[in-house]
Design a protein around this motif. Structure first.
Motif, PDB file in Angstrom:
ATOM      1  N   THR A  33      -4.614  -3.397   3.031  1.00 50.37           N
ATOM      2  CA  THR A  33      -5.411  -2.787   1.907  1.00 50.37           C
ATOM      3  C   THR A  33      -4.577  -1.191   1.781  1.00 50.37           C
ATOM      4  OG1 THR A  33      -6.943  -2.423   3.647  1.00 50.37           O
ATOM      5  CG2 THR A  33      -6.851  -4.747   2.216  1.00 50.37           C
ATOM      6  N   THR A  34      -5.592  -0.550   0.980  1.00 50.15           N
ATOM      7  CA  THR A  34      -5.721   0.530   0.874  1.00 50.15           C
ATOM      8  C   THR A  34      -6.590   1.826   1.400  1.00 50.15           C
ATOM      9  OG1 THR A  34      -6.646   0.800  -1.363  1.00 50.15           O
ATOM     10  CG2 THR A  34      -3.824   0.499  -0.691  1.00 50.15           C
ATOM     11  N   CYS A  35      -7.645   2.657   1.658  1.00 54.63           N
ATOM     12  CA  CYS A  35      -8.192   3.509   1.660  1.00 54.63           C
ATOM     13  C   CYS A  35      -9.113   2.832   0.425  1.00 54.63           C
ATOM     14  CB  CYS A  35      -8.234   4.600   1.549  1.00 54.63           C
ATOM     15  SG  CYS A  35      -7.453   6.013   0.122  1.00 54.63           S
ATOM     16  N   TYR A  36      -8.917   2.613  -0.739  1.00 55.12           N
ATOM     17  CA  TYR A  36      -9.764   2.274  -2.043  1.00 55.12           C
ATOM     18  C   TYR A  36     -10.042   1.679  -1.546  1.00 55.12           C
ATOM     19  CZ  TYR A  36      -6.249   6.288  -3.394  1.00 55.12           C
ATOM     20  OH  TYR A  36      -5.660   7.157  -3.612  1.00 55.12           O
ATOM     21  N   ASP A  38     -10.277  -0.042   0.897  1.00 53.06           N
ATOM     22  CA  ASP A  38     -11.732  -0.566   2.383  1.00 53.06           C
ATOM     23  C   ASP A  38     -12.793   0.042   1.644  1.00 53.06           C
ATOM     24  OD1 ASP A  38      -9.085  -1.645   3.607  1.00 53.06           O
ATOM     25  OD2 ASP A  38      -9.211   0.405   4.397  1.00 53.06           O
ATOM     26  N   GLU A  39     -12.879   1.275   0.560  1.00 52.22           N
ATOM     27  CA  GLU A  39     -13.862   2.116   0.796  1.00 52.22           C
ATOM     28  C   GLU A  39     -14.429   0.959  -0.964  1.00 52.22           C
ATOM     29  OE1 GLU A  39     -15.484   5.522  -2.293  1.00 52.22           O
ATOM     30  OE2 GLU A  39     -13.402   5.488  -0.969  1.00 52.22           O
ATOM     31  N   ARG A  42     -16.044  -1.984   1.966  1.00 63.16           N
ATOM     32  CA  ARG A  42     -17.214  -1.249   2.439  1.00 63.16           C
ATOM     33  C   ARG A  42     -19.107  -1.019   1.484  1.00 63.16           C
ATOM     34  NH1 ARG A  42     -13.038   2.510   4.761  1.00 63.16           N
ATOM     35  NH2 ARG A  42     -14.414   3.669   3.260  1.00 63.16           N
ATOM     36  N   HIS A  71     -11.257  10.105  -5.777  1.00 72.17           N
ATOM     37  CA  HIS A  71     -10.029  10.685  -5.145  1.00 72.17           C
ATOM     38  C   HIS A  71      -9.229  11.500  -6.096  1.00 72.17           C
ATOM     39  CE1 HIS A  71     -10.693   8.283  -1.411  1.00 72.17           C
ATOM     40  NE2 HIS A  71     -11.168   7.243  -2.128  1.00 72.17           N
TER      41      HIS A  71
END
Length: 233
Positions: A33-36, A38-39, A42, A71
């Motif tokens: 996955t990417t940080c996007y 993961d956000e 969450r 972002h």
């Protein structure tokens, strides 16, 4: 469509009759996955699960675009109206998967339809062509990734049920992304062709309206037939 799932006909189990198996593919989590992503995860109702569905399904793609756009604000996106953009992009429901269709449908040189969408939907009246082009590119990347991941699940199933692709197969798809999102169906086909190469012609992909309803009817018919057979016995 709104979610993501797959069912297939299993014929390879020893001592078992053929059966339709629902694999709940949206729950597949062994994926980078990417940080996007993961956000988004969450902030979701069920963090930590259904990771594939959150990367491919219509319920989430608009929200994913919203997160990526947020972002990009420090990088200069919507510089002329950054404060307004920040306020709008804080709301999870500000962008939907239908909005991605609007972005990917605009073929005008100045992206006038995208400008109208930004003004009418997001109330951003000072966008530049670079802003609009960035939103189109991000929307395209999100949609293409979704289609590629979905195609990968289909290829995985085919390699399970027919490893050498010796038979002909049909993938029946129901959902607004496949039916209406520009380029989505072609991207699924392109991935299948690229991976399966000369065997790809043995795999057909087609739209199947109301797939859930048809599946329920088939299941009911099978149950009635088995009850009738049991009664004869």
């Amino acid at each position: 469509g709104t979610g993501h799932n797959t069912a297939y006909l299993e014929t390879r189990m020893p001592d078992r009759p053929p059966m339709i198996i629902n694999i709940e593919s949206g729950f597949f989590d062994a994926i980078e996955t990417t940080c996007y992503d993961d956000e988004l995860d969450r902030a979701s109702e069920h963090p930590g699960i259904m990771r594939l569905e959150k990367m491919v399904a219509g319920c989430y793609l608009g929200n994913l675009l919203r997160i990526v756009a947020g972002h990009l604000l420090p990088e200069g996106l919507f510089a002329a109206c950054r404060q307004a953009a920040e306020e709008i992009l804080e709301h999870q429901s500000s962008i939907s998967s239908q909005d991605i269709s609007v972005l990917l449908s605009d073929r005008s040189a100045d992206l006038a339809e995208v400008a109208g969408w930004l003004e009418n939907k997001l109330k951003l009246t000072a966008s530049s062509r670079e802003d609009r082009l960035a939103m189109v590119k991000v929307a395209g990347a999100i949609a293409a990734r979704s289609a590629r991941l979905v195609a990968a699940t289909y290829i995985g199933i085919h390699k399970h049920i027919d490893p050498r692709l010796e038979q002909n197969h049909t993938i029946a798809i129901d959902g607004s992304l496949y039916e209406k999102l520009p380029g989505y169906a072609k991207e699924i086909r392109r991935v299948i062709d690229g991976v399966l190469q000369e065997k790809a012609k043995q795999v057909q992909v087609r739209l199947s309206k109301d797939g859930s309803g048809v599946g329920a009817a088939i299941a009911a018919a099978i149950a009635v037939k088995r009850l009738a057979n049991d009664g004869d016995a």
